[in-house]
Motif scaffolding. Structure first.
Motif, PDB file in Angstrom:
ATOM      1  N   ASP A  27       0.826  -1.191   0.000  1.00 37.11           N
ATOM      2  CA  ASP A  27       0.000   0.000   0.000  1.00 37.11           C
ATOM      3  C   ASP A  27       0.875   1.262   0.000  1.00 37.11           C
TER       4      ASP A  27
ATOM      5  N   PHE B 188       0.053   4.332   0.749  1.00 36.42           N
ATOM      6  CA  PHE B 188      -0.196   5.133   1.944  1.00 36.42           C
ATOM      7  C   PHE B 188       0.615   4.587   3.120  1.00 36.42           C
TER       8      PHE B 188
ATOM      9  N   ASN C 123       0.475  12.931   2.039  1.00 34.40           N
ATOM     10  CA  ASN C 123      -0.553  13.613   1.251  1.00 34.40           C
ATOM     11  C   ASN C 123      -0.458  13.185  -0.216  1.00 34.40           C
TER      12      ASN C 123
ATOM     13  N   THR D   5      -1.951   9.732  -0.753  1.00 29.56           N
ATOM     14  CA  THR D   5      -3.407   9.642  -0.806  1.00 29.56           C
ATOM     15  C   THR D   5      -3.935  10.153  -2.141  1.00 29.56           C
ATOM     16  N   HIS D   6      -3.216  11.102  -2.779  1.00 27.94           N
ATOM     17  CA  HIS D   6      -3.717  11.682  -4.028  1.00 27.94           C
ATOM     18  C   HIS D   6      -3.277  10.899  -5.262  1.00 27.94           C
TER      19      HIS D   6
END
Lengths: 302, 84
Positions: free
Chosen positions: A23, A25, A68, A71-72
């Motif tokens: 993942d 993130f 950040n 996540t984007h």
């Protein structure tokens, strides 16, 4: 010694997690945790200055940026991952690289060539008590000047990526709950701590980069909670805040050419006040620059 | 010695992450780990004699690395936006 080994193992495990977890993130979080533990490692290596910088910039605002981004951006692969055979080859070569670096570090000549005596001998003339700050401001002032300009260039680079007609970074998603409260309670304390770190940097661990990063973080926190608006990129005051530090630093550098015979040389006996004169606007410029870098490129007004 | 080994391992691990990852952001994370390893090499050398010069260079390096990373993230987001 055992604690050091445990700390090193924990850092290594987190770094491995950052590289191998599926993942994106989770990898970002792993990177932040690695950075925070690395700050402890820097304390163990006897450099609290670097530990503060690593915690504030490497793990702190750098972590905010990367989490950040994770996540984007998601996990779209740009190209096919290396085949298992290529992967084995890469791993083998990287292991060889690590062994080479380790061998080089463990077989350094003893005593290591160093500049400790030169640094200590010249310290009284600067009026500073922290040799790291003295190196940053006096002997390697050129590095520090160029570093401040690098932050400025990065801001310009970011703005260059903005689409046509963009005026300011997009506002953050509306936040309810604890964040607005935190954004009201924390900044007064954070600003005092940041200024203390800048001021204390003359004689102890600290300095303008660490303090500037905390100032930037406080402002970004207020922005995330919707308490302040991002400035427009064409705002004159913003432009002055960004260039004030490098401009004063350059001015002092040119004055040194005239008064002390060398670019960036500080006139004898005046080192301490001149350093304060440089550090005050430089802290403002670094804080403004780091905050804008965290906000990202401007976007088109809706 | 512990820290010298850690610095070397971080360099190797970071380089592997940079080269072997297929997702661009993961490469960036790997590159930053590689940077952390290189900075730690400076720290190991500085700690042997208490030398302030490599420490000052690391502080400069950390700020420049952050600035470069923000630019890389912005480029990646722009890339993602053009692909949509």
């Amino acid at each position: 010694m055992i604690l050091d080994a445990l700390l090193a193992l924990a850092i290594l495990a987190l770094a491995a997690w950052t590289v191998w977890t599926r993942d994106a993130f989770a990898a970002g979080i792993g990177f932040v945790a690695t950075g925070l533990l690395l700050a402890l490692a820097w304390v163990r290596l006897g450099s609290v200055d670097v530990a503060l910088t690593e915690a504030a910039i490497g793990a702190g605002i750098g972590g905010v940026l990367l989490v950040n981004a994770a996540t984007h951006l998601g996990t779209t692969a740009e190209e096919a991952p290396p085949s298992p055979r290529q992967n084995r080859l890469i791993a083998l070569l990287c292991a060889g690289f690590a062994v080479a670096v380790g061998t080089a570090l463990l077989t350094l000549p003893d005593p290591a060539p160093n500049l400790v005596h030169e640094a200590a001998a010249a310290l009284p003339a600067t009026g500073l008590g922290n040799p790291v700050t003295a190196v940053l401001m006096v002997w390697r002032g050129l590095d520090t000047l160029l570093e401040a300009i690098v932050v400025l260039l990065a801001v310009l680079g970011l703005w260059a990526l903005a689409p046509e007609g963009a005026t300011r970074p997009a506002p953050p998603p509306r936040e309810e709950g604890p964040l607005p409260l935190l954004a009201r309670v924390l900044p007064p304390i954070g600003v005092v701590i940041a200024l203390h770190i800048v001021w204390a940097g003359a004689d102890g661990p600290g300095g303008k980069f660490q303090g500037g990063a905390i100032l930037a973080a406080m402002w970004v926190l207020a922005w995330m909670a919707g308490l302040v608006r991002a400035p427009e990129v064409m705002d004159r005051r913003l432009a002055w805040a960004l260039v004030a530090g490098p401009l004063v630093f350059l001015g002092v550098g040119v004055a040194g050419l005239v008064l002390a015979g060398e670019f960036l040389a500080l006139p004898a006996g005046w080192a301490k006040p001149v350093i304060l004169l440089i550090e005050a606007p430089l802290t403002l410029s670094i804080a403004a620059g780091l905050a804008l870098l965290l906000l990202g490129p401007p976007e088109r007004a809706p | 010695m512990t820290w010298a080994l850690l610095a070397a391992a971080l360099c190797g691990l970071g380089l592997y992450g940079t080269l072997a990852a297929a997702v661009p952001l993961r490469r960036l994370l790997g590159f930053n780990l590689l940077g952390a390893g290189v900075f730690l090499c400076f720290g190991v050398v500085a700690a042997r004699a208490g030398d302030p010069v490599p420490r000052a260079l690391v502080i400069t390096g950390l700020v420049v690395a952050f600035a470069a990373t923000t630019l890389a993230v912005a480029l990646l987001r722009r890339l993602a936006a053009t692909r949509d």
